[in-house]
Design a protein around this motif. Structure first.
Motif, PDB file in Angstrom:
ATOM      1  N   TRP A  95       0.836  -1.207   0.000  1.00  0.00           N
ATOM      2  CA  TRP A  95       0.000   0.000   0.000  1.00  0.00           C
ATOM      3  C   TRP A  95       0.866   1.250   0.000  1.00  0.00           C
ATOM      4  O   TRP A  95       0.574   2.225  -0.701  1.00  0.00           O
ATOM      5  CB  TRP A  95      -0.920   0.009   1.223  1.00  0.00           C
ATOM      6  CG  TRP A  95      -1.871   1.177   1.208  1.00  0.00           C
ATOM      7  CD1 TRP A  95      -3.122   1.214   0.665  1.00  0.00           C
ATOM      8  CD2 TRP A  95      -1.615   2.498   1.724  1.00  0.00           C
ATOM      9  NE1 TRP A  95      -3.669   2.468   0.819  1.00  0.00           N
ATOM     10  CE2 TRP A  95      -2.772   3.278   1.463  1.00  0.00           C
ATOM     11  CE3 TRP A  95      -0.541   3.086   2.378  1.00  0.00           C
ATOM     12  CZ2 TRP A  95      -2.868   4.614   1.842  1.00  0.00           C
ATOM     13  CZ3 TRP A  95      -0.632   4.423   2.752  1.00  0.00           C
ATOM     14  CH2 TRP A  95      -1.784   5.178   2.489  1.00  0.00           C
ATOM     15  N   SER A  96       1.938   1.221   0.790  1.00  0.00           N
ATOM     16  CA  SER A  96       2.802   2.399   0.919  1.00  0.00           C
ATOM     17  C   SER A  96       3.414   2.805  -0.413  1.00  0.00           C
ATOM     18  O   SER A  96       3.420   3.989  -0.772  1.00  0.00           O
ATOM     19  CB  SER A  96       3.909   2.132   1.946  1.00  0.00           C
ATOM     20  OG  SER A  96       3.364   1.950   3.241  1.00  0.00           O
ATOM     21  N   HIS A  99       0.844   4.121  -2.876  1.00  0.00           N
ATOM     22  CA  HIS A  99       0.263   5.404  -2.476  1.00  0.00           C
ATOM     23  C   HIS A  99       1.147   6.584  -2.870  1.00  0.00           C
ATOM     24  O   HIS A  99       0.647   7.692  -3.059  1.00  0.00           O
ATOM     25  CB  HIS A  99       0.041   5.411  -0.960  1.00  0.00           C
ATOM     26  CG  HIS A  99      -0.597   6.658  -0.441  1.00  0.00           C
ATOM     27  ND1 HIS A  99      -1.893   7.019  -0.758  1.00  0.00           N
ATOM     28  CD2 HIS A  99      -0.122   7.637   0.374  1.00  0.00           C
ATOM     29  CE1 HIS A  99      -2.189   8.160  -0.161  1.00  0.00           C
ATOM     30  NE2 HIS A  99      -1.134   8.563   0.527  1.00  0.00           N
ATOM     31  N   ARG A 100       2.465   6.372  -2.972  1.00  0.00           N
ATOM     32  CA  ARG A 100       3.378   7.482  -3.261  1.00  0.00           C
ATOM     33  C   ARG A 100       4.132   7.243  -4.569  1.00  0.00           C
ATOM     34  O   ARG A 100       5.358   7.188  -4.595  1.00  0.00           O
ATOM     35  CB  ARG A 100       4.372   7.650  -2.104  1.00  0.00           C
ATOM     36  CG  ARG A 100       3.727   8.033  -0.789  1.00  0.00           C
ATOM     37  CD  ARG A 100       2.921   9.332  -0.892  1.00  0.00           C
ATOM     38  NE  ARG A 100       3.781  10.486  -1.067  1.00  0.00           N
ATOM     39  CZ  ARG A 100       4.172  11.263  -0.071  1.00  0.00           C
ATOM     40  NH1 ARG A 100       3.783  11.013   1.164  1.00  0.00           N
ATOM     41  NH2 ARG A 100       4.942  12.298  -0.302  1.00  0.00           N
ATOM     42  N   SER A 145       5.250   6.812   2.917  1.00  0.00           N
ATOM     43  CA  SER A 145       3.811   6.873   2.642  1.00  0.00           C
ATOM     44  C   SER A 145       3.207   8.155   3.196  1.00  0.00           C
ATOM     45  O   SER A 145       2.129   8.578   2.776  1.00  0.00           O
ATOM     46  CB  SER A 145       3.098   5.663   3.261  1.00  0.00           C
ATOM     47  OG  SER A 145       3.036   5.787   4.680  1.00  0.00           O
ATOM     48  N   ASN A 147       2.057   8.465   6.123  1.00  0.00           N
ATOM     49  CA  ASN A 147       0.971   8.097   7.033  1.00  0.00           C
ATOM     50  C   ASN A 147       1.569   7.651   8.362  1.00  0.00           C
ATOM     51  O   ASN A 147       2.011   6.506   8.496  1.00  0.00           O
ATOM     52  CB  ASN A 147       0.140   6.967   6.416  1.00  0.00           C
ATOM     53  CG  ASN A 147      -1.104   6.639   7.226  1.00  0.00           C
ATOM     54  OD1 ASN A 147      -1.103   6.725   8.445  1.00  0.00           O
ATOM     55  ND2 ASN A 147      -2.161   6.245   6.539  1.00  0.00           N
TER      56      ASN A 147
END
Length: 217
Positions: A95-96, A99-100, A145, A147
């Motif tokens: 996901w990380s 996402h970027r 990320s 986050n």
């Protein structure tokens, strides 16, 4: 007149928690052994009360089991737990990077430096040193990320990450070279900006780590 800089005092409980989690539990040889409150208190330089509180916290993380009249049992990770840890890491890491997308080149440069630091370690370096760089490699991947909650979630996995990493190194003399190659594959995929290739490289790395831990030597 400038006021003195105030530093946050670390509590005895936090000192005990950090010591047991990062020093004791990172050693695969402690799996299946009991920890003694008084011995830990003497080593850390605190009373038994903060040690007891720290052990309770670690028990809630399923890293220890508190056994009456025996002490705190260091729980050996089962194959199912190892699989679950790898699955959690895979979800967070994939996901990380997805996402970027715009930061892939910058992430690649940072991780390349981590891989080079691993390569530059002397032949007689401790496994713990290599695994600490491994931990930073993966944590950097998550931090990009942006986050912080995700980074904190990933930090919870770090005690197991270190323990399992050292165990994998000790089980196979070839694992160190394999990790370097797998990390480089992740870096190269990031530099190329190929999302599918990045995801495949991460999955392959975590799958090989799992196999190195559960398959017969």
């Amino acid at each position: 007149m400038n006021e003195p800089i105030k530093t946050k005092k670390i509590s005895g409980r936090d000192r005990a928690y950090s010591y047991v989690r990062n020093i004791i539990l990172s050693d695969p040889e402690t799996a299946g052994t009991f920890l003694n409150e008084q011995e830990l208190a003497d080593r850390i330089g605190v009373s038994r009360t903060p040690v007891r509180e720290a052990l309770f916290m670690l028990a809630t993380e399923n890293l220890l089991q508190l056994v009456p009249n025996r002490g705190a049992l260091v729980i050996p990770p089962s194959p199912d737990e190892i699989r679950q840890v790898m699955q959690a890491r895979e979800m967070i890491e994939v996901w990380s990077v997805r996402h970027r997308v715009a930061d892939h080149a910058r992430i690649a440069a940072t991780l390349e430096a981590r891989v080079q630091a691993q390569r530059d370690l002397p032949n007689d370096a401790e496994f713990e040193t290599f695994i600490e760089l491994d931990r930073q490699f993966h944590l950097d991947l998550i931090r990009f990320s942006g986050n912080p909650v995700l980074s904190q979630m990933y930090e919870v996995l770090q005690a197991r990450h270190i323990t399992l990493g050292i165990k994998a190194m000790k089980r196979s003399a070839e694992r160190l070279a394999q990790v370097l190659a797998e990390h480089q594959a992740i870096v190269d995929a990031l530099a190329a900006g190929d999302l599918d290739r990045i995801e495949a490289a991460i999955r392959a790395h975590l799958d090989m780590t799992f196999r190195s831990l559960v398959l017969p030597v």
